[in-house]
Structures are given as structure tokens and as C-alpha cells.
Design a protein around this motif. Structure first.
Motif, PDB file in Angstrom:
ATOM      1  N   PHE A 115       0.829  -1.209   0.000  1.00  0.00           N
ATOM      2  CA  PHE A 115       0.000   0.000   0.000  1.00  0.00           C
ATOM      3  C   PHE A 115       0.862   1.259   0.000  1.00  0.00           C
ATOM      4  N   TYR A 116       1.899   1.273   0.840  1.00  0.00           N
ATOM      5  CA  TYR A 116       2.781   2.438   0.925  1.00  0.00           C
ATOM      6  C   TYR A 116       3.595   2.628  -0.354  1.00  0.00           C
ATOM      7  N   TYR A 143       0.535   7.419   7.579  1.00  0.00           N
ATOM      8  CA  TYR A 143       1.762   7.017   8.288  1.00  0.00           C
ATOM      9  C   TYR A 143       1.418   6.362   9.615  1.00  0.00           C
ATOM     10  N   TRP A 144       0.317   6.813  10.222  1.00  0.00           N
ATOM     11  CA  TRP A 144      -0.085   6.314  11.538  1.00  0.00           C
ATOM     12  C   TRP A 144      -0.384   4.815  11.529  1.00  0.00           C
ATOM     13  N   PHE A 149       0.525  -0.617  13.778  1.00  0.00           N
ATOM     14  CA  PHE A 149       1.007  -1.992  13.575  1.00  0.00           C
ATOM     15  C   PHE A 149       2.208  -2.275  14.472  1.00  0.00           C
ATOM     16  N   PHE A 150       3.115  -1.323  14.541  1.00  0.00           N
ATOM     17  CA  PHE A 150       4.305  -1.431  15.384  1.00  0.00           C
ATOM     18  C   PHE A 150       3.902  -1.638  16.847  1.00  0.00           C
ATOM     19  N   PHE A 194       9.199   7.992  15.743  1.00  0.00           N
ATOM     20  CA  PHE A 194       7.950   8.324  15.065  1.00  0.00           C
ATOM     21  C   PHE A 194       7.465   9.741  15.386  1.00  0.00           C
ATOM     22  N   PHE A 195       7.704  10.190  16.623  1.00  0.00           N
ATOM     23  CA  PHE A 195       7.050  11.406  17.101  1.00  0.00           C
ATOM     24  C   PHE A 195       7.414  12.651  16.293  1.00  0.00           C
TER      25      PHE A 195
END
Length: 523
Positions: A115-116, A143-144, A149-150, A194-195
């Protein structure tokens, strides 16, 4: 003067953790390249390594679009979760039972990556400068999904380990503590990367510590094989340094390409990349050849030693057979018994020599056991029969009980007999005179189970975790039997594993005997 010290620290930190990550991944894999858990650990390490490389190059590239293209490689983080879960289930020996869960996570991961890749802007937008970084991730609209998933995967892995910990025996709880602590600390630290992508101003430097969680995972996996760790880790670190060195060499050549192109415009654009590729191939080939030479040297050494063993052993066998012909079978003196003992001892040495060859070939895919449908009770009886003289000499109260209707098992009968004989021999050797050794063959949960229980010296809580380690001997064992090498139980354990079986030990401590349990699937 260096203008951007935080960026330099980030680059160095990621470089160091890359070497640590790949080094420990190789260390675990080289310990036993046939185990699913070790293979998954290597894949996990490589996936983290790919993220680290892409991250470092991506934050240092000034062009936002080029940076985003490089950051696309950080999709490997999705597979970090898959490999972690697969590794956890393999360590707990639940990978077959939970195959649907594993396939489910891989399916979602592949779907997410596809998908990405089809919709790049859903993953990342063009990179932009953030904090002290020339460029950093700029999250796309979806992106979230990767973050979710992570998080879900990390929680599942931790929950699975925590559940296993509650029902585990003391010997396994220590190992699981390392794994749980690693995931509990490593994944939250890793998520700090990620932040900033979501424009939450948390310094991503802390994410460099994510890969440090590899260390307790590797330590928990290897600590029960202390004698192997030094050799394996030294080789693995050498491999990692070589890989890193080649990587930096290629990166340096490519950096020089940009400089040369700007100064010497007449140099073809393909010349430097082609040269660096050819050099990398030659360097890699040279390193591989040297490592291959070392393996060949070890192979030849073991071959020569085992051949030298076999020649005198064959002569002893011929001599004992000649003596048997000279001494009548019905002879009442000790001569016949002595010759029989020589013949049995020689047979054991021949088996030991064969097992040494097996250890040399344990990772050779062309080396196969000869499996056939066998009667476990008969094999146990043969193994016990070879210990008759020692049992009589020590006045051991020995019993062998085979339950009714024991199913057949697929075995290499010769090797299985050798493994059982090692365990029974240990029970007899480490049990005092007039002690008791009990052997039983039963059927439990679709497996044939051989239990060897003795009233011997026992095993301390500290030593029980190391009992199947190559060359390990407890202080009590060294006192009782000064001639032992500490290789017998290691070899027996290897043989049982090659039969897709399991071998475990339990003891109430020093002076309270021990119980060895061997489980092999029925045919």
C-alpha cells in the motif's frame, strides 16, 4: 570546526548500533543456523540494520525528495515486528501451533508495505529540516497505520512472553526475563523516532537505543552456551566489521564520485560507481575465500584426528575378536568377561568417533541421519545392557520398565542408542554405590518419553541451565568423575534435537538426584 555536533553524535550512534545489531544477529545465527528462532533473530537484526542505514543517509541528504526516497527503506520496521513475533513463538516452541498468527502478521505487513509503495505520499511526504537535522520524515496521511502496527505487534510479543513466563519452570524464567525486559525497554525507545515525523518535538536521538534491545535478546539466547559464545561472537563481530567496512568504503567512493564529477566533468558518470562495485566484489570475494580457508582447515583437522582414532580402534576390535575365539564361551573365569568389556569399550569409542564426525558435519545440509521406524524399548534395552558391568560393580539397584503398546518412532537407531547410553552412563557414574537408577519408557501426548531417574549427586540450581553446554562440568561432577570431558550430554542433546525431540533435566539440588527426560514424536 564542527558546526552540527548533535547530528555528528546521531550519525556515530547509529553507526555503532548498526555494528552491534548485525554482529549479535550473526552471533546467534552462527550458534545454530538450523534453528528457526536463530534464523528469525538474524532476519530481525538485518531488518533493524536496514532501517539504521536508511535513517542515517536520509537525515543527512539535503534534498527533501531524495531524502524521502531513502527513508522509504525504513519500511523494514514493519518486518521488525513480524520477525520479532515469529522469533518469540519459535523460542517458546509455539511457532507450529501459532502458524495462523504468524501468517496473519506477515500478510498484514506485506499488505501495508505494498500500500505504501503504491501510494508513497500515504507513507511520507518530501522530507523537511527538523530540529538539528538537515532532513527528517514528514508523515503522510496514513503514516499512523505503521505506528499502530508497530505498537500492536510489540504488545502481542510482550504479552506472549509474559504468559509463557507465568507457567515456565525456573530454568526458563531467567531467559524469559531478558526477553521481556528487552521488548519493554527497546520498543518504547524505538517509537521515539515516530514522534518527530508527526511534528511532536521529541528528539529522535533516543531511538538509537532501540537496537540495544538486541543485546539482552542475544544474551538470553546464548548465555546457556558459554563456551561457544567467545568463539562465535568473535567471528560474528569480525563479519559485522567487515560488512560495515565495505559499506563505508562504497559510501566513501560514491561521495568521491560527486566531488570528482563537479571538478572533472569529462569523467563518465558511470566510471566511479562501476569501479567501486568491482572493488567491493573483489574485497568481498577475498574475505569469503579467507573465511572458507579457515573452515576447510578445521574440517581437515577433525578428519585427520578421527581417522587416526579409527585405525587403532579397528586393531583393538580385531584383537578382541581373536581372543574371543581362543576363550570358550562357557569359560567360568574372568577372561571372557574381560574380553567382552574390551569389545564393548571399543564399540563405545567407535561411536564417540562417529559422533565427533557428526559434530563437524552438524551444519552440512548434505549430512543426513538414517531414519527408520524403530522400537524405542529395544533401543533403550541395548543401551542399558552395555552398562551391565558398571551397574554390577557399583551394586546399583537398576530397573527398566517399558509400558505396553509403545508406538514406533522414526529414529536413527545407532545414534539414538548412543545418546541414551550417554545419559544412562552418567546416571550410573554419578550415583553412589548401592544407589538407584530407574529407566522407564512411556507414551505422553503423542510422544514416546524416556525417563532416567537416579539418586546421584544431583544438580544445583545455578548449574542446571548449563547442563547441556559443550564442555561444561559442575564442581561436583569434576570431583566424582575426574576423567569426564563435559561433551557427552551436549552430544546427546544435539542428537535428540536432530530427531525433532526434546531433552530436559530437573533436580531438587545437590545430593537429591536428577531426572532426565527425552521426548520423541511417534512415527
Amino acid at each position: 570546526m564542527i558546526e552540527n555536533i548533535p547530528l555528528l553524535v546521531t550519525n556515530i550512534s547509529y553507526g555503532v548500533t548498526f555494528i552491534i545489531t548485525v554482529g549479535f544477529g550473526l552471533a546467534v545465527y552462527l550458534k545454530s543456523s538450523r534453528k528457526t528462532a536463530h534464523i528469525m533473530f538474524l532476519f530481525l537484526s538485518l531488518a533493524i540494520g536496514i532501517f539504521q542505514i536508511c535513517h542515517v543517509f536520509g537525515i543527512n541528504v539535503v534534498d527533501g525528495e531524495s531524502s524521502r526516497s531513502i527513508f522509504t527503506g525504513s519500511l523494514s520496521v514493519i518486518f521488525v515486528i513480524c520477525f520479532t513475533i515469529h522469533w518469540v513463538l519459535a523460542v517458546l516452541e509455539k511457532d507450529s501451533e501459532k502458524i495462523k498468527t504468524i501468517v496473519g502478521f506477515y500478510t498484514v505487513a506485506v499488505g501495508l508495505v505494498v500500500f505504501y509503495l503504491i501510494n508513497p505520499s500515504a507513507f511520507l511526504l518530501n522530507s523537511v529540516p527538523k530540529l538539528y537535522l538537515p532532513n527528517y520524515y514528514e508523515a503522510g496521511n496514513y503514516y499512523w497505520l505503521m505506528f499502530v502496527f508497530f505498537t500492536v505487534g510489540a504488545l502481542y510479543a510482550f504479552y506472549t512472553l509474559a504468559h509463557a513466563y507465568r507457567i515456565a519452570d525456573p530454568a526458563h524464567k531467567n531467559k524469559l526475563r531478558y526477553f521481556m525486559a528487552a521488548i519493554a525497554i527497546g520498543f518504547p525507545l524505538g517509537s521515539t523516532a515516530f514522534f518527530l515525523a508527526l511534528n511532536i518535538n521529541i528528539d529522535p536521538i533516543y531511538s538509537t537505543l532501540f537496537s540495544i534491545y538486541i543485546i539482552p535478546l542475544a544474551y538470553g539466547t546464548l548465555r546457556y552456551d558459554v563456551m561457544d559464545i567467545k568463539v562465535v561472537t568473535k567471528k560474528a563481530v569480525s563479519y559485522a566489521l567487515i560488512i560495515a567496512g565495505i559499506g563505508f568504503f562504497i559510501a566513501g567512493i560514491n561521495w568521491a564520485d560527486t566531488l570528482i564529477q563537479s571538478v572533472y566533468t569529462w569523467v563518465p558518470i558511470w566510471a566511479i560507481p562501476l569501479t567501486s562495485s568491482i572493488l567491493a566484489v573483489f574485497i568481498g570475494g577475498f574475505v569469503w575465500e579467507k573465511m572458507r580457508d579457515i573452515d576447510i582447515l578445521k574440517y581437515e583437522f577433525v578428519t585427520v584426528v578421527t581417522h587416526k582414532f579409527r585405525t587403532p580402534l579397528t586393531r583393538i576390535k580385531w584383537a578382541s575378536e581373536m581372543l574371543k575365539k581362543l576363550i570358550p564361551v562357557e569359560s567360568a573365569d574372568q577372561s571372557r568377561l574381560a574380553v567382552d568389556e574390551i569389545d564393548n569399550a571399543n564399540g563405545l569409542l567407535v561411536e564417540l568417533t562417529d559422533m565427533l564426525v557428526s559434530l563437524r558435519q552438524v551444519d552440512d545440509i548434505n549430512y543426513l541421519y538414517s531414519f527408520e521406524e524403530s522400537d524405542m524399548c529395544k533401543i533403550v534395552e541395548k543401551a542399558a545392557r552395555n552398562m551391565n558391568k558398571h551397574i554390577l560393580d557399583k551394586k546399583i539397584d537398576f530397573s527398566l520398565v517399558c509400558a505396553d503398546n509403545i508406538p514406533s518412532v522414526m529414529l536413527d537407531a545407532r545414534r539414538m542408542q548412543f545418546a541414551l547410553q550417554i545419559v544412562i552412563e552418567n546416571a550410573v557414574i554419578y550415583t553412589p554405590e548401592e544407589g538407584r537408577v530407574s529407566v522407564s519408557v512411556t507414551q505422553e501426548n503423542g510422544k514416546v518419553v524416556v525417563s532416567i531417574i537416579d539418586t546421584g549427586i544431583g544438580i544445583s540450581k545455578e548449574d542446571i541451565d548449563h547442563i547441556f553446554t559443550k564442555f561444561f562440568r559442575s564442581k561436583e561432577a569434576k570431583t566424582t568423575d575426574t576423567e569426564g570431558m563435559g561433551i557427552g550430554l551436549f552430544m546427546a542433546h544435539q542428537i535428540i534435537e536432530r530427531h525433532d525431540g526434546d531433552m530436559s533435566v530437573s533436580s531438587d539440588g545437590i545430593g537429591h538426584g536428577s531426572m532426565f527426560k527425552i521426548e520423541v514424536p511417534k512415527a
